[in-house]
Design an enzyme around this catalytic site. Structure first.
Site, PDB file in Angstrom:
ATOM      1  N   TYR A 184      16.667 -71.114  22.535  1.00 38.97           N
ATOM      2  CA  TYR A 184      17.160 -72.499  22.647  1.00 38.97           C
ATOM      3  C   TYR A 184      16.067 -73.496  22.283  1.00 38.97           C
ATOM      4  O   TYR A 184      16.250 -74.371  21.426  1.00 38.97           O
ATOM      5  CB  TYR A 184      17.647 -72.727  24.081  1.00 38.97           C
ATOM      6  CG  TYR A 184      18.028 -74.146  24.426  1.00 38.97           C
ATOM      7  CD1 TYR A 184      19.132 -74.751  23.836  1.00 38.97           C
ATOM      8  CD2 TYR A 184      17.300 -74.867  25.376  1.00 38.97           C
ATOM      9  CE1 TYR A 184      19.498 -76.049  24.166  1.00 38.97           C
ATOM     10  CE2 TYR A 184      17.658 -76.156  25.712  1.00 38.97           C
ATOM     11  CZ  TYR A 184      18.762 -76.738  25.118  1.00 38.97           C
ATOM     12  OH  TYR A 184      19.123 -78.033  25.450  1.00 38.97           O
ATOM     13  N   ALA A 185      14.909 -73.358  22.918  1.00 43.97           N
ATOM     14  CA  ALA A 185      13.816 -74.309  22.687  1.00 43.97           C
ATOM     15  C   ALA A 185      13.363 -74.283  21.233  1.00 43.97           C
ATOM     16  O   ALA A 185      13.072 -75.328  20.634  1.00 43.97           O
ATOM     17  CB  ALA A 185      12.643 -73.984  23.619  1.00 43.97           C
ATOM     18  N   ARG A 234      23.724 -74.488  35.012  1.00 42.21           N
ATOM     19  CA  ARG A 234      22.337 -74.866  35.307  1.00 42.21           C
ATOM     20  C   ARG A 234      22.132 -75.054  36.809  1.00 42.21           C
ATOM     21  O   ARG A 234      23.068 -75.024  37.580  1.00 42.21           O
ATOM     22  CB  ARG A 234      21.982 -76.124  34.515  1.00 42.21           C
ATOM     23  CG  ARG A 234      21.735 -75.833  33.053  1.00 42.21           C
ATOM     24  CD  ARG A 234      21.616 -77.080  32.226  1.00 42.21           C
ATOM     25  NE  ARG A 234      22.887 -77.762  32.063  1.00 42.21           N
ATOM     26  CZ  ARG A 234      23.065 -78.831  31.290  1.00 42.21           C
ATOM     27  NH1 ARG A 234      22.048 -79.339  30.620  1.00 42.21           N
ATOM     28  NH2 ARG A 234      24.250 -79.399  31.181  1.00 42.21           N
TER      29      ARG A 234
END
Length: 391
Positions: A184-185, A234
């Site tokens: 993702y990052a 999350r």
């Protein structure tokens, strides 16, 4: 009530804009659309696959919003209508993403495609048609802090330059390729670099937003109620789900990671300043967070347990938290950053923005919403799950 006559931070009149909001049906998008409809004369082209969180604005629009907001149901990765909508708008805001940590390990390909490949046409159309872009990235592009590579008891770990994250100075440090959590990052960083390059080479007017844990009502989902039963949202929604079900809150690797949290309504104020002050926002990357609301994940769990007992009237469990390993919770390939503390100097200097809401207050607002919205649905779902068929 929307009002005209708005001025920017330099006292100039703000002309009404047409804004294409991609991902308008999500958590951030829904709050942004509400803000734009309530306080500005701007027109919104709301783009998403689902509209549940903005149904009150678009299905159908109330009379007071006639002509000011329209919903366009499309998937940006394969719909030819996207360029037409971007051409119609003065500004495009791209919020579309897969941004749930549990997915980074289990769906790394989808994560990379969603956050990089699917965003390419948006950047391309904005650049080719000379349209301004506000692109939403993530604080995860910073990866790990420099301090995390020092011994745990090293005194430099407490020095701000070893952990505070600054937009134009801090390096982006990711884990090894086998740790797929960084898919993702890495995808988010690469699209940032592309946006920045389009600005440098082709004159794209852009602003990049790095959110640091925006939380509030309508965040994520509650598994089995308005999201998949096996889903792992999350941290705030995850802990909310545990509290609603009267289950211990699961702390991954002891909950030692440190995070900051900012109230969604404070953060949306920052976005509105970016929208209406292009001369101050263009070409910049902005951290948007609240360093005053810094806690460990364990401390967050303890605060949420206390606040939920207050808003629900239910006593906390005798053992409100349990420890689980990252491998057990997320599967193989998980890794994490130790701290995510934003430097707020740039956004304060350029836009005069500072967050206002203390962590305890925003948790009370959010958990009151979660309890009122989900408690009965969770209770019903749990009853159905435990019911035995009659003979």
């Amino acid at each position: 009530m929307a009002s005209g006559g708005r001025t920017d931070l330099d006292g100039a009149a703000v002309a009404p804009l047409t804004i294409c909001v991609i991902g308008a049906g999500g958590f951030i998008g829904s709050h942004l659309c509400e803000k734009l409809m309530a306080e500005t004369p701007h027109v919104v082209l709301a783009v998403d696959v689902y509209c549940d969180k903005i149904r009150h604005l678009v299905d159908p629009p109330p009379p007071r919003l006639a002509g000011r907001i329209s919903f366009h149901r499309l998937n940006i990765k394969n719909d030819s209508r996207l360029e037409g909508l971007i051409k119609m708008a003065d500004l495009t805001i791209n919020l579309a993403a897969i941004c749930t940590p549990a997915d980074y390990n289990t769906r790394p390909l989808d994560t990379i495609y969603s956050n990089f490949i699917d965003a390419l046409p948006v950047v391309k159309y904005c650049s080719e048609n000379s349209k301004r872009l506000i692109h939403f990235s993530t604080c995860e592009v910073y990866g790990k802090t420099i301090g995390s590579f020092l011994p745990k008891d090293h005194p430099l770990r407490k020095e701000p330059e070893f952990y505070v994250l600054t937009e134009d100075e801090s390096p982006c440090i990711f884990g090894p390729i086998v740790k797929q959590r960084w898919s993702y990052a890495c995808a988010k960083q690469l699209i940032e670099r592309l946006v920045f390059a389009e600005g440098a080479e082709n004159g794209l007017e852009f602003t990049i937003v790095r959110p640091f844990n925006w939380i509030g009502p309508r965040m994520d989902f509650i598994p089995g109620v308005d999201g998949p039963s096996e889903g792992v949202p999350r941290v705030l929604a995850c802990f909310s789900n545990n509290l609603l079900r009267r289950e211990p809150l699961k702390l991954v690797d002891g909950g030692e990671s440190q995070r900051t949290f900012v109230y969604i309504k404070d953060a949306i104020e920052a976005v509105l300043l970016m929208i209406e002050n292009p001369a101050r926002a263009n070409g910049h990357i902005f951290n948007v967070g609240n360093p005053d609301n810094e806690v460990t994940v364990r401390e967050l769990a303890e605060m949420m347990t206390e606040v939920y007992a207050k808003v629900s009237g239910e006593p906390p469990l005798e053992e409100p938290v349990i420890d689980v390993s990252a491998k057990e919770f997320y599967g193989e390939g998980y890794d994490d950053s130790d701290k995510r503390i934003p430097d707020m100097t740039l956004i304060n200097k350029q836009l005069g923005w500072n967050p206002k809401t203390p962590l305890k207050d925003l948790l009370e607002t959010t958990l009151t919403y979660q309890h009122k919205t989900y408690k009965e649905a969770v209770k019903t779902q749990m009853c159905l799950a435990t019911a035995t068929p009659s003979s």
